[in-house]
Design an enzyme around this catalytic site. Sequence first.
Site, PDB file in Angstrom:
ATOM      1  N   CYS A  27      89.079 -27.014  38.488  1.00 45.79           N
ATOM      2  CA  CYS A  27      88.785 -26.063  39.565  1.00 45.79           C
ATOM      3  C   CYS A  27      88.785 -26.780  40.910  1.00 45.79           C
ATOM      4  CB  CYS A  27      87.416 -25.432  39.318  1.00 45.79           C
ATOM      5  SG  CYS A  27      87.054 -24.109  40.496  1.00 45.79           S
ATOM      6  N   ARG A 147      77.839 -21.582  45.723  1.00 52.78           N
ATOM      7  CA  ARG A 147      79.308 -21.595  45.543  1.00 52.78           C
ATOM      8  C   ARG A 147      79.922 -22.469  46.641  1.00 52.78           C
ATOM      9  NH1 ARG A 147      80.952 -18.552  41.405  1.00 52.78           N
ATOM     10  NH2 ARG A 147      83.112 -18.797  42.067  1.00 52.78           N
ATOM     11  N   CYS A 296      78.352  -9.169  18.109  1.00 52.62           N
ATOM     12  CA  CYS A 296      79.370  -9.601  19.082  1.00 52.62           C
ATOM     13  C   CYS A 296      80.468 -10.357  18.351  1.00 52.62           C
ATOM     14  CB  CYS A 296      78.732 -10.387  20.215  1.00 52.62           C
ATOM     15  SG  CYS A 296      78.060 -12.010  19.746  1.00 52.62           S
ATOM     16  N   ASP A 312      83.389 -17.674  25.266  1.00 52.09           N
ATOM     17  CA  ASP A 312      83.495 -18.430  26.513  1.00 52.09           C
ATOM     18  C   ASP A 312      82.253 -19.306  26.743  1.00 52.09           C
ATOM     19  OD1 ASP A 312      84.451 -19.162  29.008  1.00 52.09           O
ATOM     20  OD2 ASP A 312      83.538 -17.452  30.006  1.00 52.09           O
ATOM     21  N   CYS A 353      61.893  -8.113  18.454  1.00 47.97           N
ATOM     22  CA  CYS A 353      63.033  -7.300  18.907  1.00 47.97           C
ATOM     23  C   CYS A 353      63.243  -6.114  17.974  1.00 47.97           C
ATOM     24  CB  CYS A 353      64.312  -8.138  18.944  1.00 47.97           C
ATOM     25  SG  CYS A 353      64.378  -9.318  20.286  1.00 47.97           S
ATOM     26  N   CYS A 362      69.150  -2.713  24.384  1.00 47.53           N
ATOM     27  CA  CYS A 362      69.195  -4.150  24.685  1.00 47.53           C
ATOM     28  C   CYS A 362      69.909  -4.959  23.609  1.00 47.53           C
ATOM     29  CB  CYS A 362      67.762  -4.655  24.859  1.00 47.53           C
ATOM     30  SG  CYS A 362      67.665  -6.438  25.071  1.00 47.53           S
TER      31      CYS A 362
HETATM   32  C1  LIG Z   1      83.601 -20.049  35.045  1.00 42.87           C
HETATM   33  S1  LIG Z   1      84.218 -18.966  36.276  1.00 42.87           S
HETATM   34  C2  LIG Z   1      85.969 -19.130  36.083  1.00 42.87           C
HETATM   35  C3  LIG Z   1      86.808 -18.252  36.995  1.00 42.87           C
HETATM   36  C4  LIG Z   1      86.785 -18.557  38.471  1.00 42.87           C
HETATM   37  N1  LIG Z   1      86.797 -19.926  38.780  1.00 42.87           N
HETATM   38  C5  LIG Z   1      85.624 -17.869  39.143  1.00 42.87           C
HETATM   39  O1  LIG Z   1      84.732 -18.540  39.666  1.00 42.87           O
HETATM   40  O2  LIG Z   1      85.625 -16.644  39.159  1.00 42.87           O
HETATM   41  C6  LIG Z   1      83.945 -17.337  35.627  1.00 42.87           C
HETATM   42  C7  LIG Z   1      82.644 -16.709  36.056  1.00 42.87           C
HETATM   43  O3  LIG Z   1      81.574 -17.404  35.461  1.00 42.87           O
HETATM   44  C8  LIG Z   1      80.520 -17.436  36.381  1.00 42.87           C
HETATM   45  N2  LIG Z   1      79.607 -18.535  36.050  1.00 42.87           N
HETATM   46  C9  LIG Z   1      79.667 -19.808  36.455  1.00 42.87           C
HETATM   47  N3  LIG Z   1      78.633 -20.520  35.968  1.00 42.87           N
HETATM   48  C10 LIG Z   1      77.907 -19.667  35.208  1.00 42.87           C
HETATM   49  C11 LIG Z   1      76.728 -19.791  34.423  1.00 42.87           C
HETATM   50  N4  LIG Z   1      76.084 -20.948  34.334  1.00 42.87           N
HETATM   51  N5  LIG Z   1      76.270 -18.701  33.803  1.00 42.87           N
HETATM   52  C12 LIG Z   1      76.906 -17.504  33.903  1.00 42.87           C
HETATM   53  N6  LIG Z   1      78.042 -17.323  34.609  1.00 42.87           N
HETATM   54  C13 LIG Z   1      78.529 -18.389  35.268  1.00 42.87           C
HETATM   55  C14 LIG Z   1      81.222 -17.633  37.693  1.00 42.87           C
HETATM   56  O4  LIG Z   1      80.413 -17.306  38.795  1.00 42.87           O
HETATM   57  C15 LIG Z   1      82.412 -16.741  37.538  1.00 42.87           C
HETATM   58  O5  LIG Z   1      82.108 -15.447  38.037  1.00 42.87           O
HETATM   59  S1  SF4 Z   2      82.334 -20.830  38.849  1.00 40.39           S
HETATM   60 FE1  SF4 Z   2      82.898 -22.066  40.641  1.00 40.39          FE
HETATM   61  S2  SF4 Z   2      83.132 -24.174  39.887  1.00 40.39           S
HETATM   62 FE2  SF4 Z   2      83.099 -22.797  38.112  1.00 40.39          FE
HETATM   63  S3  SF4 Z   2      85.210 -22.446  37.677  1.00 40.39           S
HETATM   64 FE3  SF4 Z   2      84.581 -20.752  38.998  1.00 40.39          FE
HETATM   65  S4  SF4 Z   2      84.945 -21.427  41.105  1.00 40.39           S
HETATM   66 FE4  SF4 Z   2      85.109 -23.199  39.767  1.00 40.39          FE
HETATM   67  S1  SF4 Z   3      78.695 -13.784  25.642  1.00 43.02           S
HETATM   68 FE1  SF4 Z   3      79.359 -14.601  23.635  1.00 43.02          FE
HETATM   69  S2  SF4 Z   3      77.500 -15.093  22.505  1.00 43.02           S
HETATM   70 FE2  SF4 Z   3      76.941 -13.756  24.231  1.00 43.02          FE
HETATM   71  S3  SF4 Z   3      76.919 -11.706  23.381  1.00 43.02           S
HETATM   72 FE3  SF4 Z   3      78.959 -12.039  24.244  1.00 43.02          FE
HETATM   73  S4  SF4 Z   3      80.235 -12.851  22.578  1.00 43.02           S
HETATM   74 FE4  SF4 Z   3      78.071 -13.013  21.943  1.00 43.02          FE
HETATM   75  S1  SF4 Z   4      63.876  -6.061  25.458  1.00 41.32           S
HETATM   76 FE1  SF4 Z   4      65.515  -6.929  24.250  1.00 41.32          FE
HETATM   77  S2  SF4 Z   4      65.002  -9.075  24.035  1.00 41.32           S
HETATM   78 FE2  SF4 Z   4      63.133  -8.005  24.605  1.00 41.32          FE
HETATM   79  S3  SF4 Z   4      62.126  -7.450  22.702  1.00 41.32           S
HETATM   80 FE3  SF4 Z   4      63.391  -5.707  23.297  1.00 41.32          FE
HETATM   81  S4  SF4 Z   4      65.308  -6.037  22.200  1.00 41.32           S
HETATM   82 FE4  SF4 Z   4      64.232  -8.011  22.215  1.00 41.32          FE
END
Ligand SMILES: C[S@@+](CC[C@H](N)C(=O)[O-])C[C@H]1O[C@@H](n2cnc3c(N)ncnc32)[C@H](O)[C@@H]1O
Ligand code: SF4
Ligand code: SF4
Ligand code: SF4
Length: 453
Positions: A27, A147, A296, A312, A353, A362
């Site tokens: 990136c 960011r 999922c 992911d 839960c 949820c």
């Molecule tokens: C990993 S990025 C890849 C695509 C692109 N670089 C972007 O920033 O949109 C995809 C999404 O994941 C989000 N993201 C990054 N770190 C994260 C984290 N620790 N938990 C949840 N989402 C996250 C980013 O803000 C972005 O919206």
């Molecule tokens: S969340 Fe930010 S650092 Fe991560 S891939 Fe996207 S732009 Fe790059």
């Molecule tokens: S993000 Fe991944 S682990 Fe979380 S609910 Fe979705 S498929 Fe399942």
């Molecule tokens: S809100 Fe969601 S995580 Fe919390 S107890 Fe209910 S089902 Fe579980």
Amino acid sequence: MSTVDLPAPTVRRRPFHLLAKPAGAICNLDCTYCFFLSKELLYEGSRFRMADDLLDAYIRQLIEAHGPAPEVTVAWQGGEPTLMGLDFFRRSLEYEHRHARPGQRIVNTIQTNGTLIDAEWARFFRDNDFLVGLSVDGPRELHDAHRVDKGGRPTFDRVMRGLDHLREHGVQWNALTTLHDANAGHGREVYSFLRDDCGAAHMQFIPIVERTTADALPLANDGWGARAEDRPLYRQQGDRVTERSVTARQYGRFLIDVFEDWVRTDVGRVHVQMFDVALANWYGEQPSLCVHSRTCGSALALEHNGDVYSCDHFVEPDHLLGNIGERHLLELVDSPRQRTFGQDKHDTLPRYCLDCDVRFACHGGCPKDRFDTTPDGEPGLNHLCAGFQEFFRHVDAPMRTMAQLLRQGLAPALIMRQYATADADRPHNAPCTCGGGRKWARCHGRPVAADPS
Ligand SMILES: C[S@@+](CC[C@H](N)C(=O)[O-])C[C@H]1O[C@@H](n2cnc3c(N)ncnc32)[C@H](O)[C@@H]1O
Ligand code: SF4
Ligand code: SF4
Ligand code: SF4
């Protein structure tokens, strides 16, 4: 046998979604909370560019894996996918045309930080009907809090420039906004910025929950070591969270604050993923988001070299399913291992839960965030539980109303009339319906002359 020749196995097909990372974790930015940058460590020495024969094989296998489905989505993500350059995506379109069945529609989506989007990219997206996800965390200060680029410099202006190109060219786009310590307390501000200043009609809010161990916490708080190459491989382990992470209460309050605005003026006009998902659950339909589905495992990730991971958020060695150069994508998606991964979302729910009044909405949230203990000491409770409970209980009555409208064949947007009537009769100094403890008029920016408080 070459990658391109692998035959499609005959297994039962079920809908799935695959996020492809053509440039791996590479990136041009260095967002402090990014969970993906460290995945570079999994492929040390790689060029981090999806090769042409693999791209061809991927598109073919993806289309084959969808069988006669009328529509197939090709989803690009990263790292930053635009670093691949436009020619890569032009070639991808050629392969899509070559492999699609007659009459089958192939839809492309791309998730980007937006900083590299210029007029040429925007024209390409428009001409080829790409749906663009743009990461923007709110107005300048809230966005720039985390960011930043490789030099730690703010990115807001570059993202807004990219957005201007998208809007000028009429590209379909949606906003992806992560919620963290800096912006989570500003629900209304973030929402009105996205809606009014950016013109977003579709929004997704993603909670930042950066799980870590006590030992790694100082490094993690520093942005996993500040520089990508210093980050340890980010894994889902530990029972601590970084200071940047959103708290359960902040998450619940953010959603409620946005909901209180949305339900008055924007139902049917602005699509907030969490509200659509909630309505689906209240209505009794399968929601579009894995996090609040019963099980999922249908949202997998493909790395630049063909490796497929369960999700992911689980791009780590223990969740590698295989490589599409060796096993057909469909076989990996339908593997017993992947089925167990998805089924575990439900089967590992703690008793707390199972007994919860809002479980139908949820479903315990994402397994990656289930590292807290329940009040009676059982492990596996979602870190955001208190926020989920507060939000889902808060929206119970309006969700019931909207679900009822849908069952009657009416538009959920009719709920706005009910709110308008109730608001007209509401004393200015009555407690606000958001439950945040403020007076109604103050909370909604209405004139407060009649408010004696
Ligand atoms: C990993 S990025 C890849 C695509 C692109 N670089 C972007 O920033 O949109 C995809 C999404 O994941 C989000 N993201 C990054 N770190 C994260 C984290 N620790 N938990 C949840 N989402 C996250 C980013 O803000 C972005 O919206
Ligand atoms: S969340 Fe930010 S650092 Fe991560 S891939 Fe996207 S732009 Fe790059
Ligand atoms: S993000 Fe991944 S682990 Fe979380 S609910 Fe979705 S498929 Fe399942
Ligand atoms: S809100 Fe969601 S995580 Fe919390 S107890 Fe209910 S089902 Fe579980």
